[in-house]
Design a protein around this motif. Structure first.
Motif, PDB file in Angstrom:
ATOM      1  N   THR A   1     -15.680  -8.540   3.824  1.00 50.02           N
ATOM      2  CA  THR A   1     -15.513  -9.632   4.780  1.00 50.02           C
ATOM      3  C   THR A   1     -15.105  -9.105   6.140  1.00 50.02           C
ATOM      4  OG1 THR A   1     -14.622 -10.879   2.909  1.00 50.02           O
ATOM      5  CG2 THR A   1     -14.476 -11.905   5.062  1.00 50.02           C
ATOM      6  N   PHE A   2     -14.168  -8.195   6.160  1.00 45.10           N
ATOM      7  CA  PHE A   2     -13.746  -7.607   7.419  1.00 45.10           C
ATOM      8  C   PHE A   2     -13.348  -6.153   7.210  1.00 45.10           C
ATOM      9  CE2 PHE A   2      -9.676  -9.295   5.771  1.00 45.10           C
ATOM     10  CZ  PHE A   2      -8.875  -8.167   5.855  1.00 45.10           C
ATOM     11  N   ARG A   3     -13.340  -5.419   8.297  1.00 50.13           N
ATOM     12  CA  ARG A   3     -12.883  -4.034   8.334  1.00 50.13           C
ATOM     13  C   ARG A   3     -12.028  -3.889   9.588  1.00 50.13           C
ATOM     14  NH1 ARG A   3     -17.554   0.226   9.256  1.00 50.13           N
ATOM     15  NH2 ARG A   3     -17.490  -0.734  11.317  1.00 50.13           N
ATOM     16  N   ARG A   4     -10.951  -3.139   9.467  1.00 49.50           N
ATOM     17  CA  ARG A   4     -10.113  -2.909  10.644  1.00 49.50           C
ATOM     18  C   ARG A   4     -10.940  -2.257  11.744  1.00 49.50           C
ATOM     19  NH1 ARG A   4      -5.163  -2.712  12.803  1.00 49.50           N
ATOM     20  NH2 ARG A   4      -4.578  -0.925  14.105  1.00 49.50           N
ATOM     21  N   PHE A   5     -10.769  -2.746  12.976  1.00 48.94           N
ATOM     22  CA  PHE A   5     -11.548  -2.240  14.099  1.00 48.94           C
ATOM     23  C   PHE A   5     -10.947  -0.982  14.716  1.00 48.94           C
ATOM     24  CE2 PHE A   5     -13.107  -2.194  18.481  1.00 48.94           C
ATOM     25  CZ  PHE A   5     -14.465  -2.361  18.284  1.00 48.94           C
ATOM     26  N   PRO A   6      -9.639  -0.975  15.084  1.00 47.89           N
ATOM     27  CA  PRO A   6      -9.088   0.262  15.659  1.00 47.89           C
ATOM     28  C   PRO A   6      -8.948   1.359  14.604  1.00 47.89           C
ATOM     29  CG  PRO A   6      -7.728  -1.658  16.212  1.00 47.89           C
ATOM     30  CD  PRO A   6      -8.653  -2.069  15.125  1.00 47.89           C
ATOM     31  N   THR A   7      -9.114   2.585  15.018  1.00 44.25           N
ATOM     32  CA  THR A   7      -8.934   3.718  14.115  1.00 44.25           C
ATOM     33  C   THR A   7      -7.458   3.962  13.813  1.00 44.25           C
ATOM     34  OG1 THR A   7     -10.967   4.764  14.903  1.00 44.25           O
ATOM     35  CG2 THR A   7      -9.342   6.197  13.845  1.00 44.25           C
ATOM     36  N   LEU A   8      -6.618   3.889  14.833  1.00 40.97           N
ATOM     37  CA  LEU A   8      -5.186   4.100  14.648  1.00 40.97           C
ATOM     38  C   LEU A   8      -4.605   2.927  13.861  1.00 40.97           C
ATOM     39  CD1 LEU A   8      -2.688   5.832  15.291  1.00 40.97           C
ATOM     40  CD2 LEU A   8      -2.415   4.468  17.383  1.00 40.97           C
ATOM     41  N   SER A   9      -3.924   3.242  12.755  1.00 44.79           N
ATOM     42  CA  SER A   9      -3.395   2.205  11.864  1.00 44.79           C
ATOM     43  C   SER A   9      -1.944   2.496  11.518  1.00 44.79           C
ATOM     44  CB  SER A   9      -4.227   2.143  10.572  1.00 44.79           C
ATOM     45  OG  SER A   9      -5.593   1.896  10.857  1.00 44.79           O
ATOM     46  N   SER A  10      -1.209   1.425  11.317  1.00 47.81           N
ATOM     47  CA  SER A  10       0.186   1.520  10.890  1.00 47.81           C
ATOM     48  C   SER A  10       0.300   1.138   9.422  1.00 47.81           C
ATOM     49  CB  SER A  10       1.066   0.595  11.733  1.00 47.81           C
ATOM     50  OG  SER A  10       1.010   0.949  13.095  1.00 47.81           O
ATOM     51  N   THR A  11       1.386   1.519   8.809  1.00 47.90           N
ATOM     52  CA  THR A  11       1.636   1.145   7.424  1.00 47.90           C
ATOM     53  C   THR A  11       1.562  -0.377   7.284  1.00 47.90           C
ATOM     54  OG1 THR A  11       3.101   3.042   7.149  1.00 47.90           O
ATOM     55  CG2 THR A  11       3.273   1.279   5.512  1.00 47.90           C
ATOM     56  N   GLY A  12       0.762  -0.842   6.329  1.00 52.91           N
ATOM     57  CA  GLY A  12       0.641  -2.270   6.078  1.00 52.91           C
ATOM     58  C   GLY A  12      -0.476  -2.966   6.818  1.00 52.91           C
ATOM     59  N   ASP A  13      -1.154  -2.288   7.741  1.00 52.02           N
ATOM     60  CA  ASP A  13      -2.277  -2.917   8.434  1.00 52.02           C
ATOM     61  C   ASP A  13      -3.396  -3.228   7.447  1.00 52.02           C
ATOM     62  OD1 ASP A  13      -1.204  -2.948  10.959  1.00 52.02           O
ATOM     63  OD2 ASP A  13      -2.141  -1.065  11.603  1.00 52.02           O
ATOM     64  N   ALA A  14      -4.017  -4.406   7.603  1.00 53.33           N
ATOM     65  CA  ALA A  14      -5.157  -4.772   6.762  1.00 53.33           C
ATOM     66  C   ALA A  14      -6.366  -3.940   7.176  1.00 53.33           C
ATOM     67  CB  ALA A  14      -5.459  -6.249   6.901  1.00 53.33           C
ATOM     68  N   LEU A  15      -6.934  -3.215   6.220  1.00 55.69           N
ATOM     69  CA  LEU A  15      -8.074  -2.341   6.489  1.00 55.69           C
ATOM     70  C   LEU A  15      -9.392  -2.954   6.038  1.00 55.69           C
ATOM     71  CD1 LEU A  15      -6.554   1.094   5.406  1.00 55.69           C
ATOM     72  CD2 LEU A  15      -6.509   0.006   7.664  1.00 55.69           C
TER      73      LEU A  15
END
Length: 295
Positions: A271-285
């Motif tokens: 359905t979706f994919r995280r857009f930014p490459t830089l991610s923090s703990t808990g970000d929806a990927l």
């Protein structure tokens, strides 16, 4: 706010810019304003193309005035912060006028999202049927009945409209802090079809709708296990299998460690994919949906 009043007939309340970094709806409604100035309106159309104006001007999901996320503050509070006051105005002043509500959203700066409509299930079968009619008329590629488990639940604009018995839907279109031509086309076509199909602008030109695939959403999500650089292996709309490699997260705190491998916890459609490459703990990927069996 723009109001086009053509006399007796249904009232459509159309909003965008609830999140300031989502642009397809903002542009589609601005274009619609110009078209309605020359149209034969038989009813009423109320349009707010930048509902959370402070967030729109700042290009942010939330308001710079109070940090408020408008789509998490319904039905609002007249004595709260500016964002909560906007929600209260919509819920108490605009909803009582409306026969249908559409709040146009996109993936924004954080998500690459398939084009879809989302609606609450309705409080009874009559309202549920009215909501299904609205989904069909808008005609996005995917449509989901959801209670908002993946975000917002009863505090969203469309949930507050449902609570007042109004057929309402929201959308997800586009990705990133930019304007998707495909998402914009779907938004424009869907809004124009609804106004035509409901007899508010009966002569409105509108393209044929997509054959909407009804889906269950959400069925599963993947969150970042650590801060890192997200390397995805699947795209929105792709059909994936349980256990399939989803991507890697390259740890920020230890460049020598092996990246964290992610796998899909179930089969489904991305359905979706995280857009930014830089991610923090808990970000929806990633998020997953599945076709709805309506047989």
């Amino acid at each position: 706010m723009f109001c086009f009043n053509g006399g007796p007939g249904p009232t459509a309340l159309l909003t965008a810019g609830t999140h300031g970094d989502e642009y397809e709806g903002q542009v589609a409604l601005r274009r619609l304003v110009h078209d309605l100035g020359k149209a034969d309106v038989r009813g009423r159309v109320i349009i707010l193309p930048a509902l959370n104006q402070p967030a729109v001007v700042a290009g942010r999901r939330t308001s710079p005035l109070d940090g408020g996320n408008l789509n998490r503050l319904f039905p609002g509070d007249p004595t709260g912060g500016p964002t909560s006051m906007i929600a209260h105005y919509v819920a108490t002043e605009l909803f009582p006028m409306a026969d249908l509500v559409i709040d146009v959203h996109s993936g924004g700066s954080s998500l690459d999202h398939v084009a879809m409509t989302l609606a609450r299930p309705g409080q009874d079968e009559k309202q549920a049927e009215a909501i299904r009619r609205l989904i069909k008329s808008f005609g996005a590629p995917y449509g989901a009945m959801t209670k908002g488990e993946s975000g917002g639940a009863s505090t969203t604009l469309y949930a507050a409209a449902e609570a007042q018995g109004i057929p309402a839907l929201t959308t997800e279109l586009g990705s990133g802090s930019t304007l998707s031509s495909t998402g914009l086309t779907i938004a424009e076509g869907g809004l124009r079809r609804v106004l035509r199909d409901y007899g508010i602008v009966p002569n409105m030109d509108a393209p044929e709708p997509y054959p909407t695939q009804l889906v269950r959403y959400p069925i599963a999500s993947i969150y970042s296990p650590c801060a890192g650089l997200f390397e995805p292996f699947a795209a929105p709309g792709e059909v994936v299998a349980c256990g399939q490699r989803a991507g890697l997260v390259h740890r920020l705190d230890d460049a020598l460690s092996a990246p964290v491998e992610l796998t899909f916890p179930s089969g489904g459609i991305v359905t979706f994919r995280r857009f930014p490459t830089l991610s923090s703990t808990g970000d929806a990927l990633f998020g997953l949906m599945a076709p709805l069996d309506v047989s």
